[in-house]
Design a protein around this motif. Structure first.
Motif, mmCIF file in Angstrom:
data_model
loop_
_atom_site.group_PDB
_atom_site.id
_atom_site.type_symbol
_atom_site.label_atom_id
_atom_site.label_comp_id
_atom_site.label_asym_id
_atom_site.label_seq_id
_atom_site.Cartn_x
_atom_site.Cartn_y
_atom_site.Cartn_z
ATOM 1 N N SER A 213 4.550 2.553 -2.216
ATOM 2 C CA SER A 213 4.341 3.376 -3.412
ATOM 3 C C SER A 213 5.290 4.550 -3.510
ATOM 4 C CB SER A 213 2.903 3.916 -3.425
ATOM 5 O OG SER A 213 2.721 4.815 -2.348
ATOM 6 N N GLY A 214 6.068 4.805 -2.473
ATOM 7 C CA GLY A 214 6.915 5.990 -2.469
ATOM 8 C C GLY A 214 6.249 7.112 -1.699
ATOM 9 N N GLY A 215 4.947 7.330 -1.963
ATOM 10 C CA GLY A 215 4.178 8.233 -1.109
ATOM 11 C C GLY A 215 3.919 7.541 0.224
ATOM 12 N N ASP A 216 3.702 6.206 0.106
ATOM 13 C CA ASP A 216 3.611 5.294 1.235
ATOM 14 C C ASP A 216 2.567 5.657 2.275
ATOM 15 O OD1 ASP A 216 4.814 2.927 1.019
ATOM 16 O OD2 ASP A 216 6.305 3.264 2.574
ATOM 17 N N ASN A 217 1.378 5.978 1.823
ATOM 18 C CA ASN A 217 0.220 6.055 2.705
ATOM 19 C C ASN A 217 -1.012 5.790 1.859
ATOM 20 O OD1 ASN A 217 -0.761 8.630 1.604
ATOM 21 N ND2 ASN A 217 1.013 9.513 2.647
ATOM 22 N N SER B 105 -1.928 7.036 -1.592
ATOM 23 C CA SER B 105 -1.211 6.520 -2.751
ATOM 24 C C SER B 105 -1.538 5.060 -3.040
ATOM 25 C CB SER B 105 0.303 6.647 -2.540
ATOM 26 O OG SER B 105 0.688 7.981 -2.391
ATOM 27 N N ARG B 106 -1.845 4.284 -1.992
ATOM 28 C CA ARG B 106 -2.181 2.872 -2.167
ATOM 29 C C ARG B 106 -2.879 2.361 -0.924
ATOM 30 N NH1 ARG B 106 -0.488 2.288 2.077
ATOM 31 N NH2 ARG B 106 1.563 1.905 2.927
ATOM 32 N N PHE B 107 -3.750 1.356 -1.083
ATOM 33 C CA PHE B 107 -4.389 0.771 0.098
ATOM 34 C C PHE B 107 -4.997 -0.578 -0.245
ATOM 35 C CE2 PHE B 107 -7.800 3.585 -1.636
ATOM 36 C CZ PHE B 107 -8.771 2.634 -1.916
ATOM 37 N N ALA B 108 -5.273 -1.354 0.806
ATOM 38 C CA ALA B 108 -6.094 -2.555 0.760
ATOM 39 C C ALA B 108 -7.202 -2.363 1.776
ATOM 40 C CB ALA B 108 -5.267 -3.796 1.095
ATOM 41 N N LYS B 109 -8.442 -2.655 1.399
ATOM 42 C CA LYS B 109 -9.552 -2.525 2.347
ATOM 43 C C LYS B 109 -10.733 -3.362 1.872
ATOM 44 C CE LYS B 109 -9.927 1.968 1.914
ATOM 45 N NZ LYS B 109 -10.403 3.384 1.963
ATOM 46 N N ILE B 110 -11.623 -3.693 2.782
ATOM 47 C CA ILE B 110 -12.857 -4.400 2.455
ATOM 48 C C ILE B 110 -13.933 -3.361 2.177
ATOM 49 C CG2 ILE B 110 -14.620 -5.990 3.296
ATOM 50 C CD1 ILE B 110 -12.471 -7.296 5.040
ATOM 51 N N LEU C 260 -3.957 1.259 -6.260
ATOM 52 C CA LEU C 260 -2.616 1.835 -6.396
ATOM 53 C C LEU C 260 -2.755 3.059 -7.281
ATOM 54 C CD1 LEU C 260 0.425 1.601 -5.788
ATOM 55 C CD2 LEU C 260 0.631 0.079 -7.759
ATOM 56 N N GLY C 261 -2.762 4.245 -6.640
ATOM 57 C CA GLY C 261 -3.060 5.473 -7.358
ATOM 58 C C GLY C 261 -1.864 6.157 -7.960
ATOM 59 N N ASN C 262 -0.720 6.092 -7.277
ATOM 60 C CA ASN C 262 0.480 6.714 -7.839
ATOM 61 C C ASN C 262 1.719 6.194 -7.117
ATOM 62 O OD1 ASN C 262 -0.315 8.649 -5.487
ATOM 63 N ND2 ASN C 262 1.775 9.225 -5.974
ATOM 64 N N SER C 263 2.861 6.356 -7.755
ATOM 65 C CA SER C 263 4.154 6.050 -7.145
ATOM 66 C C SER C 263 4.989 7.316 -7.192
ATOM 67 C CB SER C 263 4.873 4.923 -7.895
ATOM 68 O OG SER C 263 4.225 3.690 -7.680
ATOM 69 N N GLY D 78 8.116 9.877 -4.714
ATOM 70 C CA GLY D 78 9.323 9.825 -3.910
ATOM 71 C C GLY D 78 10.456 9.153 -4.664
ATOM 72 N N THR D 79 11.144 8.261 -3.989
ATOM 73 C CA THR D 79 12.269 7.549 -4.599
ATOM 74 C C THR D 79 11.868 6.159 -5.091
ATOM 75 O OG1 THR D 79 12.935 6.682 -2.439
ATOM 76 C CG2 THR D 79 13.928 8.773 -3.149
ATOM 77 N N ALA D 80 10.584 5.795 -4.959
ATOM 78 C CA ALA D 80 10.145 4.460 -5.346
ATOM 79 C C ALA D 80 10.193 4.289 -6.856
ATOM 80 C CB ALA D 80 8.726 4.207 -4.841
ATOM 81 N N ASP D 81 10.688 3.133 -7.307
ATOM 82 C CA ASP D 81 10.659 2.850 -8.739
ATOM 83 C C ASP D 81 9.560 1.843 -9.062
ATOM 84 O OD1 ASP D 81 11.726 0.598 -7.603
ATOM 85 O OD2 ASP D 81 13.403 0.412 -9.010
ATOM 86 N N ARG D 82 8.724 1.516 -8.071
ATOM 87 C CA ARG D 82 7.632 0.569 -8.266
ATOM 88 C C ARG D 82 6.596 0.762 -7.171
ATOM 89 N NH1 ARG D 82 11.306 -4.284 -8.623
ATOM 90 N NH2 ARG D 82 12.597 -2.630 -9.488
ATOM 91 N N GLY D 83 5.435 0.161 -7.355
ATOM 92 C CA GLY D 83 4.383 0.247 -6.352
ATOM 93 C C GLY D 83 3.751 -1.116 -6.151
ATOM 94 N N ARG D 84 3.235 -1.360 -4.949
ATOM 95 C CA ARG D 84 2.627 -2.659 -4.677
ATOM 96 C C ARG D 84 1.576 -2.565 -3.594
ATOM 97 N NH1 ARG D 84 7.844 -3.552 -2.299
ATOM 98 N NH2 ARG D 84 8.532 -4.835 -4.041
ATOM 99 N N VAL D 85 0.577 -3.444 -3.700
ATOM 100 C CA VAL D 85 -0.355 -3.777 -2.631
ATOM 101 C C VAL D 85 -0.469 -5.291 -2.680
ATOM 102 C CG1 VAL D 85 -2.640 -3.430 -1.647
ATOM 103 C CG2 VAL D 85 -1.635 -1.630 -3.079
#
Length: 649
Positions: free
Chosen positions: A263-267, A270-275, A293-296, A298-305
């Motif tokens: 996500s650029g924040g990369d923790n 900013s984004r996660f997968a969990k049960i 996926l809450g926000n993108s 830093g230098t990221a131009d996209r976000g993913r989980v």
């Protein structure tokens, strides 16, 4: 250097030359030089997207009036409507207006569009007024982007005649303002159901199943405990094969299933997968997999989980099922006027570009999309693309080999049962299949595509060495737009199952209900005029023993007259073999209870191989006085005439 010399010498001739040069530059800048990289692709021809009854007023028409002086431009052919467009530099404090006054044949609701060529020197605050039956609606249009397409201004009721108008006001604009054409179109309702009823089933034995229940253990990232990197353990809520390591990763063709995020924040803030415990209505006691996926930044131009099944071996086909819940926060995407070009839900890689030695990378992407305009519904799109032979995410180098999109409005806040099948193959043997069962609804086929599922130049495809069965992947701008409007992009997943393959296609006859009425092209109830050819290629993809066809027809008809014993509402279907050389506008005329309705069908769609294409719901009187007629007049390409079917409702 020459300009500076002229200025020093105060030479009057040079001054005139300089002024002329500057004037030329200003005029050149006013003409579209480029479109932004994030603009939607322009229509092949703007005229091709016009409906039969659309009302268009071009800037050259007599129904256009102006105040002030407008210049005429013709740069970038194909990105404006008609022979030219007009423009003015609003940044110089101009107050020009241009008014389009359409002649409306009858009172009703119309969707209003405008078209303009976009560029970075355009105004991003162009005032556009729509005068309609209820008053005057004013909105601001950003002409820096979304050019060369019909830009939606909303739906309004217009009174018959010429009392309504669309007006562009230059006052206050901070750049060049383009005035080209406006268009009024009668809104066409989208289908209620995703597509034809689905009859396909997986082919066993089942590889793995889990509902993420007790015993499914999410292994957290040691450096970021708010997210998981994999799942282990045994889901004791279902019967075997239900062990994440022994059965899923242990399947001979699967490699390793891992979860990744970016996500650029990369923790996990900013984004996660969990049960988690199922938060949906009626979900008490259930467990689900959550992507957030809450926000993108830093230098990221996209976000993913995403879940990634990597390092697979000889995985040339796979069938899998899951439940998907698109969180209501995703509805916030509709508040943006921009088209949502990509919001990926699954991705299939044949020789991924990021792997060592990749020569023929190819991917298929399943995307949730939204058209240009505020409030536009979500659709689904599947595409096959060759990609660059590098790890760079430079989408400008992706080449789309094929693409299909459904017309069903995808809901949020509802559980959707999804079934996906992938088979490696060429244009005749590759396949992608997607069926969806909305909660409480019927299973319908959304896509059934026969086409390349690996790079056309690849002499030795290796199957899905990597693929993302469950994915949340989109742009930084879209992620942050939702965040800025008080939400977060979220998807819930449940009841995941993998199977080796899908059972052979059920015959079209198996999709016919006990009370359905079918008239085949070979039946006495099907009467043809003109010369038709008969074909039987692609067995299993047509009804009965054969079908009829005509190329570049000149008015040949095929009329199907069903025998109806009981008057009532019926859903009408047709079947045809789709291909790229078919006509994209075949008229089907339905005569029902003394009323005529016509539906235009794009027979290039391959998703309806082996399926019944819905033509709508109609009331039919009893007897033999009703009919469905195909007419080849005005078509370009092959027109297929196979069978029609009436399903009592």
């Amino acid at each position: 250097m020459q300009i500076k010399t002229c200025e020093k010498q105060h030479n009057q001739v040079c001054r005139l030359i300089v002024l002329a040069f500057i004037s030329f530059l200003l005029l050149w800048v006013a003409i579209p030089a480029k479109t932004w990289a994030d603009d939607p692709l322009p229509d092949a021809a703007l005229r091709d997207v016009l409906g039969e009854n659309d009302i268009v007023v071009d800037n050259t028409d007599t129904a256009v009036t102006r105040t002030g002086t407008w210049s005429t431009g013709t740069s970038n052919p194909g990105k404006y409507f008609g022979s030219n467009y007009e423009f003015v530099n609003g940044g110089t404090g101009q107050v020009q207006t241009i008014k389009y006054t359409p002649s409306v044949p009858q009172t009703g609701v119309y969707e209003v569009f405008m078209v303009f060529s976009s560029s970075s020197n355009r105004a991003d605050n162009v005032t556009v007024q729509v005068s309609h039956q209820g008053g005057v609606a004013t909105q601001t249009v950003n002409q820096e982007k979304n050019g060369a397409v019909w830009y939606p201004l909303g739906q309004y009721t217009f009174t018959a005649g010429s009392s309504g108008y669309v007006q562009i006001n230059v006052a206050g604009a901070n750049g060049y303002v383009i005035a080209d054409a406006i268009r009024l179109a009668v809104p066409v309702p989208d289908p209620v159901d995703p597509g034809p009823l689905a009859v396909n089933e997986p082919l066993g034995p089942v590889i793995f199943r889990s509902g993420f229940e007790a015993g499914s253990v999410g292994v957290t990232d040691p450096s970021d405990t708010g997210t998981i990197t994999r799942i282990t353990g045994t889901d004791t809520s279902v019967s075997a094969p239900n062990d994440w390591t022994t059965h899923l990763n242990g399947y001979s063709k699967f490699g390793d299933l891992v979860f990744e995020g970016h996500s650029g924040g990369d923790n996990s803030t900013s984004r996660f997968a969990k049960i988690i415990a199922d938060p949906t209505p009626g979900g008490s006691g259930n467990k689900v997999l959550q992507y957030w996926l809450g926000n993108s930044g830093g230098t990221a131009d996209r976000g993913r989980v995403q879940a990634l099944l990597k390092n697979n071996t000889n995985l040339t086909e796979v069938f899998y099922k899951y439940r998907m819940y698109l969180h209501p926060d995703i509805e916030l995407v509709k508040d943006s006027v921009d088209a949502n070009g990509w919001f990926t839900l699954a991705e299939f890689w044949n020789q991924p570009s990021w792997t060592s030695g990749a020569q023929y990378p190819f991917r298929m992407s399943l995307n949730l999309t939204k058209d240009l305009g505020v409030g536009k519904p979500f659709k689904l799109r599947i595409s096959g693309q060759t990609t660059p032979t590098s790890s760079e995410d430079d989408t400008t180098q992706f080449v789309t080999q094929w693409e299909e999109r459904n017309d069903w409005n995808v809901p949020t806040g509802v559980w959707l049962n999804m079934e996906v099948y992938y088979k490696q193959g060429d244009a005749n043997s590759g396949r992608f299949y997607l069926a969806i069962t909305p909660e409480g609804g019927e299973k319908r086929v959304v896509f059934d595509v026969t086409n390349w599922t690996y790079h056309p130049q690849n002499p030795a495809p290796e199957g899905l060495t990597h693929f993302h069965p469950l994915k949340l992947y989109t742009s930084r701008s879209l992620t942050n737009f939702v965040k800025d409007h008080g939400g977060a992009l979220q998807i819930l997943w449940d009841n995941l199952e993998f199977w080796p393959s899908m059972a052979p296609d059920a015959a079209l006859r198996n999709a016919v209900g006990p009370n359905d009425i079918v008239v085949d092209n070979a039946d006495t109830g099907a009467v043809k005029t003109g010369v038709w050819s008969t074909g039987n290629s692609n067995p299993g993809k047509f009804y009965g023993s054969d079908y009829n066809f005509v190329n570049n027809g000149t008015g040949q008809t095929a009329t199907y007259s069903p025998v109806i014993s009981t008057a009532g509402m019926y859903r009408v279907y047709a079947t045809f073999i789709g291909s790229s050389n078919r006509s994209n506008s075949v008229p089907y005329t339905i005569y029902h209870n003394g009323v005529t309705s016509t539906v235009s069908v794009n027979q290039r769609i391959t998703s309806y191989h082996k399926m019944w294409y819905p033509l709508g719901d109609y009331y039919f009187s009893s007897g033999t006085g009703n009919y469905v007629q195909i007419n080849s007049a005005g078509t370009s390409g092959y027109v297929m005439a196979d069978a029609i079917r009436l399903e009592p409702l």
